[in-house]
Every structure is written in C-alpha cells, then in structure tokens.
Design a protein around this motif. Sequence first.
Motif, short mmCIF file in Angstrom:
data_model
loop_
_atom_site.label_atom_id
_atom_site.label_comp_id
_atom_site.label_asym_id
_atom_site.label_seq_id
_atom_site.Cartn_x
_atom_site.Cartn_y
_atom_site.Cartn_z
N MET A 40 8.00 1.30 -20.03
CA MET A 40 7.89 2.23 -18.94
C MET A 40 7.09 1.58 -17.81
SD MET A 40 6.39 6.05 -19.08
CE MET A 40 7.03 7.13 -17.85
N PRO A 41 7.57 1.71 -16.56
CA PRO A 41 6.85 1.09 -15.43
C PRO A 41 5.43 1.64 -15.30
CG PRO A 41 9.05 1.76 -14.78
CD PRO A 41 8.83 2.31 -16.15
N GLN A 42 4.56 0.78 -14.81
CA GLN A 42 3.15 1.13 -14.65
C GLN A 42 2.80 1.14 -13.16
OE1 GLN A 42 0.61 -1.91 -16.21
NE2 GLN A 42 -1.27 -0.83 -15.72
N LYS A 43 2.08 2.15 -12.72
CA LYS A 43 1.65 2.24 -11.33
C LYS A 43 0.42 1.37 -11.14
CE LYS A 43 0.80 5.79 -7.89
NZ LYS A 43 0.54 7.22 -7.73
N LEU A 44 0.50 0.40 -10.24
CA LEU A 44 -0.62 -0.48 -9.97
C LEU A 44 -1.48 0.00 -8.81
CD1 LEU A 44 1.18 -3.95 -10.25
CD2 LEU A 44 -0.13 -2.75 -12.01
N ARG A 45 -0.81 0.45 -7.74
CA ARG A 45 -1.51 0.85 -6.52
C ARG A 45 -0.77 1.99 -5.83
NH1 ARG A 45 -5.33 -1.91 -8.04
NH2 ARG A 45 -5.98 -3.87 -7.20
N ASP A 46 -1.52 2.82 -5.13
CA ASP A 46 -0.94 3.77 -4.19
C ASP A 46 -0.82 3.03 -2.86
OD1 ASP A 46 -0.65 6.19 -5.65
OD2 ASP A 46 -2.80 6.53 -5.52
N ILE A 47 0.23 3.31 -2.13
CA ILE A 47 0.43 2.71 -0.81
C ILE A 47 0.23 3.81 0.22
CG2 ILE A 47 2.03 1.55 0.74
CD1 ILE A 47 3.36 0.35 -1.74
N ALA A 48 -0.64 3.56 1.19
CA ALA A 48 -0.96 4.56 2.22
C ALA A 48 -0.97 3.91 3.59
CB ALA A 48 -2.32 5.20 1.93
N VAL A 49 -0.70 4.72 4.61
CA VAL A 49 -0.75 4.25 5.99
C VAL A 49 -1.75 5.11 6.76
CG1 VAL A 49 1.58 3.30 6.07
CG2 VAL A 49 1.22 5.68 6.67
N LYS A 50 -2.38 4.51 7.73
CA LYS A 50 -3.31 5.25 8.59
C LYS A 50 -2.46 5.96 9.64
CE LYS A 50 -7.23 4.54 11.66
NZ LYS A 50 -8.13 3.52 12.25
N THR A 51 -2.58 7.27 9.69
CA THR A 51 -1.78 8.05 10.63
C THR A 51 -2.57 8.53 11.84
OG1 THR A 51 -2.21 10.10 9.44
CG2 THR A 51 -0.23 8.85 8.81
N GLY A 52 -3.85 8.31 11.84
CA GLY A 52 -4.67 8.72 12.97
C GLY A 52 -6.13 8.76 12.59
N GLU A 53 -6.91 9.35 13.46
CA GLU A 53 -8.34 9.48 13.23
C GLU A 53 -8.77 10.89 13.60
OE1 GLU A 53 -10.02 6.40 15.69
OE2 GLU A 53 -9.82 4.91 14.09
N TYR A 54 -9.92 11.28 13.06
CA TYR A 54 -10.49 12.58 13.40
C TYR A 54 -12.00 12.48 13.37
CZ TYR A 54 -11.44 13.22 8.42
OH TYR A 54 -11.91 13.07 7.15
N LEU A 55 -12.66 13.43 14.00
CA LEU A 55 -14.11 13.48 14.02
C LEU A 55 -14.57 14.43 12.93
CD1 LEU A 55 -16.63 12.51 15.52
CD2 LEU A 55 -16.44 14.53 16.97
N ASP A 56 -15.32 13.90 11.97
CA ASP A 56 -15.83 14.70 10.87
C ASP A 56 -16.91 15.64 11.40
OD1 ASP A 56 -16.22 15.58 8.21
OD2 ASP A 56 -17.86 14.14 7.95
N ARG A 57 -16.72 16.92 11.19
CA ARG A 57 -17.66 17.92 11.72
C ARG A 57 -19.03 17.83 11.07
NH1 ARG A 57 -13.97 23.36 12.30
NH2 ARG A 57 -12.37 22.41 13.59
N GLN A 58 -19.06 17.49 9.80
CA GLN A 58 -20.34 17.46 9.09
C GLN A 58 -21.17 16.23 9.46
OE1 GLN A 58 -19.17 17.77 5.01
NE2 GLN A 58 -19.04 20.00 5.08
N SER A 59 -20.53 15.05 9.48
CA SER A 59 -21.30 13.83 9.73
C SER A 59 -21.23 13.37 11.18
CB SER A 59 -20.79 12.71 8.82
OG SER A 59 -19.48 12.32 9.21
#
Length: 124
Positions: free
Chosen positions: A1-20
């Motif tokens: 059975m195939p094994q998942k090595l990594r999740d692949i993600a893309v940066k879709t933008g930025e936001y300002l964290d209200r808390q920090s």
Amino acid sequence: MPQKLRDIAVKTGEYLDRQSGQTKARWQNVGALMKSDDGNEFIILHRWFNPAGLPNPENRDSVIMSCFKPNKQQGNGQPPANGGGYQQPANQQPQRNQAPPQGQQSYGAPDPSQYDTFDDEIPF
C-alpha cells in the motif's frame, strides 16, 4: 500500500494575525508526495488545483509548492516556523469561493451557481 511522505501546500496569501499582530502566510493543501510499494515516489494533486489561480505579484513563470511532514497539525492551519509539518485540519474542505478578509484580493475561481439566473428550461 502506498505511503504518504509529505503534504504538498502552496502559499495563497497573507493575513495579519489579530492576536500577535504578525503577518502570517495562508496555506492551502493541494496534494501529497507518496511512495509506492516498489519504492518509487509519485505526486498526487487535487483535481481542483490550478496554479494559474495563485497570486503572482512578481509575474513569475513558476509556482513554489512546499512539502511538509504529514500528521503534525498546528491547530491554526499553518506550517510551523521550524518547517516540521503541515496538515489541513480534519473535516475541513478547501476554502473556495469565500470572500477574502478586508484589504485582501481573492484569486479563487468564481462560483458558477452565482451566474445561473435562468428561470426557464432549455427548450430542446
């Protein structure tokens, strides 16, 4: 059975964290790097993913796709600062066709249902 090595993600933008008050990246999981039983590696991309829809303020010809270790949930949907891992929160579908936070531009595909204003049926 195939094994998942990594999740692949893309940066879709930025936001300002209200808390920090810090600017943080918004990430979207778009697939996975897998390893087959015979040791070969392959990539699975979600069919809805179209890299042409990503922000491209510098007008580049390529897209950066980041790989993160799976199953290291941060709770906020963000990759950890140490690069350790990213996983989309459980039971969360990709967020598409939602209004972006104020001051940010949306790059998602429009919802086709918003254009379906025909009240009558096709006559043939």
